[in-house]
Design a protein around this motif. Structure first.
Motif, PDB file in Angstrom:
ATOM      1  N   GLY A  10     147.261 -31.305 -26.090  1.00  0.00           N
ATOM      2  CA  GLY A  10     146.059 -32.101 -26.277  1.00  0.00           C
ATOM      3  C   GLY A  10     144.803 -31.367 -25.867  1.00  0.00           C
ATOM      4  O   GLY A  10     143.760 -31.446 -26.544  1.00  0.00           O
ATOM      5  N   SER A  11     144.883 -30.634 -24.758  1.00  0.00           N
ATOM      6  CA  SER A  11     143.715 -29.890 -24.276  1.00  0.00           C
ATOM      7  C   SER A  11     143.305 -28.801 -25.251  1.00  0.00           C
ATOM      8  O   SER A  11     142.109 -28.615 -25.534  1.00  0.00           O
ATOM      9  N   SER A  12     144.284 -28.070 -25.774  1.00  0.00           N
ATOM     10  CA  SER A  12     143.964 -26.972 -26.694  1.00  0.00           C
ATOM     11  C   SER A  12     143.395 -27.503 -28.006  1.00  0.00           C
ATOM     12  O   SER A  12     142.452 -26.925 -28.570  1.00  0.00           O
ATOM     13  N   ILE A  13     143.928 -28.617 -28.483  1.00  0.00           N
ATOM     14  CA  ILE A  13     143.404 -29.205 -29.721  1.00  0.00           C
ATOM     15  C   ILE A  13     141.975 -29.694 -29.507  1.00  0.00           C
ATOM     16  O   ILE A  13     141.083 -29.444 -30.326  1.00  0.00           O
ATOM     17  N   ALA A  14     141.732 -30.386 -28.393  1.00  0.00           N
ATOM     18  CA  ALA A  14     140.391 -30.911 -28.120  1.00  0.00           C
ATOM     19  C   ALA A  14     139.374 -29.785 -27.965  1.00  0.00           C
ATOM     20  O   ALA A  14     138.273 -29.843 -28.545  1.00  0.00           O
ATOM     21  N   CYS A  15     139.727 -28.767 -27.198  1.00  0.00           N
ATOM     22  CA  CYS A  15     138.773 -27.686 -26.954  1.00  0.00           C
ATOM     23  C   CYS A  15     138.565 -26.828 -28.206  1.00  0.00           C
ATOM     24  O   CYS A  15     137.442 -26.359 -28.457  1.00  0.00           O
ATOM     25  N   SER A  16     139.600 -26.621 -28.987  1.00  0.00           N
ATOM     26  CA  SER A  16     139.456 -25.853 -30.231  1.00  0.00           C
ATOM     27  C   SER A  16     138.566 -26.595 -31.226  1.00  0.00           C
ATOM     28  O   SER A  16     137.702 -26.004 -31.881  1.00  0.00           O
ATOM     29  N   LEU A  17     138.782 -27.900 -31.339  1.00  0.00           N
ATOM     30  CA  LEU A  17     137.965 -28.702 -32.238  1.00  0.00           C
ATOM     31  C   LEU A  17     136.512 -28.721 -31.779  1.00  0.00           C
ATOM     32  O   LEU A  17     135.585 -28.597 -32.595  1.00  0.00           O
ATOM     33  N   ALA A  18     136.303 -28.858 -30.474  1.00  0.00           N
ATOM     34  CA  ALA A  18     134.941 -28.857 -29.940  1.00  0.00           C
ATOM     35  C   ALA A  18     134.246 -27.524 -30.204  1.00  0.00           C
ATOM     36  O   ALA A  18     133.059 -27.484 -30.544  1.00  0.00           O
ATOM     37  N   ASN A  51     126.268 -39.428 -16.646  1.00  0.00           N
ATOM     38  CA  ASN A  51     125.910 -38.020 -16.440  1.00  0.00           C
ATOM     39  C   ASN A  51     126.167 -37.238 -17.722  1.00  0.00           C
ATOM     40  O   ASN A  51     127.274 -36.753 -17.944  1.00  0.00           O
ATOM     41  N   PRO A  52     125.162 -37.098 -18.582  1.00  0.00           N
ATOM     42  CA  PRO A  52     125.348 -36.388 -19.853  1.00  0.00           C
ATOM     43  C   PRO A  52     125.809 -34.946 -19.692  1.00  0.00           C
ATOM     44  O   PRO A  52     126.385 -34.368 -20.619  1.00  0.00           O
ATOM     45  N   ASN A  53     125.589 -34.366 -18.501  1.00  0.00           N
ATOM     46  CA  ASN A  53     125.994 -32.978 -18.272  1.00  0.00           C
ATOM     47  C   ASN A  53     127.458 -32.851 -17.855  1.00  0.00           C
ATOM     48  O   ASN A  53     127.925 -31.743 -17.581  1.00  0.00           O
ATOM     49  N   ALA A  54     128.178 -33.970 -17.799  1.00  0.00           N
ATOM     50  CA  ALA A  54     129.593 -33.909 -17.412  1.00  0.00           C
ATOM     51  C   ALA A  54     130.416 -33.155 -18.450  1.00  0.00           C
ATOM     52  O   ALA A  54     131.426 -32.534 -18.127  1.00  0.00           O
ATOM     53  N   ALA A  55     129.993 -33.213 -19.719  1.00  0.00           N
ATOM     54  CA  ALA A  55     130.658 -32.447 -20.776  1.00  0.00           C
ATOM     55  C   ALA A  55     129.961 -31.109 -20.935  1.00  0.00           C
ATOM     56  O   ALA A  55     128.736 -31.013 -20.815  1.00  0.00           O
ATOM     57  N   THR A  56     130.735 -30.065 -21.183  1.00  0.00           N
ATOM     58  CA  THR A  56     130.177 -28.711 -21.286  1.00  0.00           C
ATOM     59  C   THR A  56     130.646 -28.047 -22.581  1.00  0.00           C
ATOM     60  O   THR A  56     131.517 -28.556 -23.288  1.00  0.00           O
ATOM     61  N   ARG A  57     130.054 -26.906 -22.853  1.00  0.00           N
ATOM     62  CA  ARG A  57     130.493 -26.095 -23.990  1.00  0.00           C
ATOM     63  C   ARG A  57     131.268 -24.869 -23.520  1.00  0.00           C
ATOM     64  O   ARG A  57     131.310 -23.850 -24.200  1.00  0.00           O
ATOM     65  N   ASP A  58     131.889 -24.990 -22.364  1.00  0.00           N
ATOM     66  CA  ASP A  58     132.815 -23.972 -21.875  1.00  0.00           C
ATOM     67  C   ASP A  58     134.203 -24.374 -22.372  1.00  0.00           C
ATOM     68  O   ASP A  58     134.816 -25.293 -21.849  1.00  0.00           O
ATOM     69  N   TYR A  59     134.689 -23.692 -23.378  1.00  0.00           N
ATOM     70  CA  TYR A  59     135.899 -24.140 -24.062  1.00  0.00           C
ATOM     71  C   TYR A  59     137.181 -23.563 -23.479  1.00  0.00           C
ATOM     72  O   TYR A  59     138.258 -23.755 -24.052  1.00  0.00           O
ATOM     73  N   SER A  60     137.066 -22.844 -22.377  1.00  0.00           N
ATOM     74  CA  SER A  60     138.289 -22.490 -21.647  1.00  0.00           C
ATOM     75  C   SER A  60     138.784 -23.754 -20.955  1.00  0.00           C
ATOM     76  O   SER A  60     138.001 -24.661 -20.657  1.00  0.00           O
ATOM     77  N   PHE A  61     140.078 -23.853 -20.707  1.00  0.00           N
ATOM     78  CA  PHE A  61     140.593 -25.084 -20.120  1.00  0.00           C
ATOM     79  C   PHE A  61     141.814 -24.806 -19.267  1.00  0.00           C
ATOM     80  O   PHE A  61     142.481 -23.780 -19.410  1.00  0.00           O
ATOM     81  N   ASN A  62     142.037 -25.711 -18.344  1.00  0.00           N
ATOM     82  CA  ASN A  62     143.278 -25.717 -17.573  1.00  0.00           C
ATOM     83  C   ASN A  62     143.731 -27.161 -17.457  1.00  0.00           C
ATOM     84  O   ASN A  62     142.927 -28.092 -17.574  1.00  0.00           O
TER      85      ASN A  62
END
Length: 346
Positions: free
Chosen positions: A91-99, A322-333
């Motif tokens: 799920g994380s990889s799909i979400a971050c790849s799509l983003a 907090n609109p800054n809670a989401a980022t465009r750093d697409y690395s994930f753990n």
């Protein structure tokens, strides 16, 4: 703001779209129960592979139902933990790849926060603050909830969670998987006076739980049965054992909830997680609410188990504050083990 939610922590693949102005736009869910049933429980590798197969078709279904284009999505929220590591990675990889492909911000969400906030999706949502009983497969916790990200743990299970006790006791009775709903249905036909099983920690004067001893009590009853073999125990006796087991868990959960409300002085109780769909628990809490003059709130039945709607909603609530809670750093753990009190206060 339109938020896409992606849930893949265990054996349900869920996607949903939540609009902060219009509410929940659409959601789609695939359960793997049929696939895992022959194994008697969730097989992590099979769960992960199935998430891969299901996620994109469910995404397309969710977008189509809402008449929303991918470009209309403003942010993507995904379950970062807790859960099965492999399933979370999908799920994380799909979400971050799509983003990344859409150049949209992304936000990891705590699975249990999704459950805690899911009753707010109902037509009659509770107001903060409230006491929350979180009863999912692997968790039984009582919390004070003062707002999004403001959670105070009052008590939790010291061993087996209520959901685990349901599944394990159902297996002892030969009911198969998933055991929780099966033992609950069977209990409806049981005699409440046939077996008086222990109520662990009912009088402990704290808000903790323990259900491993209750599971052992069920095992003892089964072993001591005159037929010795569970397959030969008559259906009525199985129902009686199931009724004794369910009544014991419901009594403990109800008593602890009442105690927590009394301790905090609050008058609102929220039930979240899969066990929150249990009919006997709802009947007991509703009766207690009428007698003790408090209100009890539940998620819609379709949102009691894991789903994408609660993740989209939890992500949207955090982003509104907090609109800054989401980022465009697409690395994930991912965080297979992630205590709820470690998440950041908004």
């Amino acid at each position: 703001m339109i938020v896409l939610g992606v849930e893949s922590s265990c054996d349900e693949t869920g996607l949903a779209l939540y609009d902060t102005q219009r509410g929940l736009l659409s959601h789609a869910l695939h359960s793997q129960v049929a696939m895992h049933e022959e194994y008697g429980g969730v097989v992590p590798e099979l769960a992960s592979r199935d998430h891969i197969r299901r996620a994109i078709p469910l995404l397309e279904e969710t977008l189509s139902r809402a008449s929303v284009a991918m470009a209309d999505i403003d942010a993507i929220a995904y379950t970062q933990g807790p859960g099965l590591a492999g399933a979370l990675l999908v799920g994380s990889s799909i979400a971050c790849s799509l983003a990344l492909a859409l150049d949209k911000p992304v936000l990891g969400v705590h699975h249990l926060e999704g459950h805690l906030l899911s009753p707010l999706l109902a037509s009659d949502p509770p107001q903060f603050p409230f006491i929350a009983l979180l009863v999912s497969g692997g968790h039984t916790q009582l919390m004070r909830v003062d707002g999004v990200g403001q959670y105070t743990l009052l008590g939790e299970t010291l061993d087996d969670a209520a959901g685990e006790a349901f599944d394990k006791s159902a297996k002892l009775l030969g009911l198969g998987y998933p055991g929780g709903p099966a033992i609950s249905r069977l209990a409806e036909f049981g005699d409440p006076l046939a077996y008086k099983l222990p109520r662990p920690m009912l009088h402990s004067k704290d808000f903790n739980f323990s259900f491993s001893g209750l599971k052992t009590a069920v095992l003892t009853v089964v072993k001591n049965h005159e037929e010795k073999v569970i397959a030969n125990i008559c259906e009525q006796d199985k129902a009686n054992i199931a009724r004794g087991f369910v009544d014991a868990i419901v009594d403990v959960l109800t008593a602890k909830c009442i105690s927590a409300l009394r301790h905090t002085g609050l008058k609102r109780l929220v039930i979240a997680g899969g066990v929150g769909a249990n009919a006997q628990l709802r009947a007991s809490l509703n009766a207690a609410a009428s007698a003790k003059k408090f209100r009890v709130f539940y998620p819609e039945l379709e949102f009691c188990t894991d789903n994408g709607a609660m993740i989209a909603f939890a992500g949207a609530m955090r982003l509104q504050i907090n609109p800054n809670a989401a980022t465009r750093d697409y690395s994930f753990n991912v965080r297979p083990r992630w205590p709820l009190d470690e998440i950041k206060v908004v």
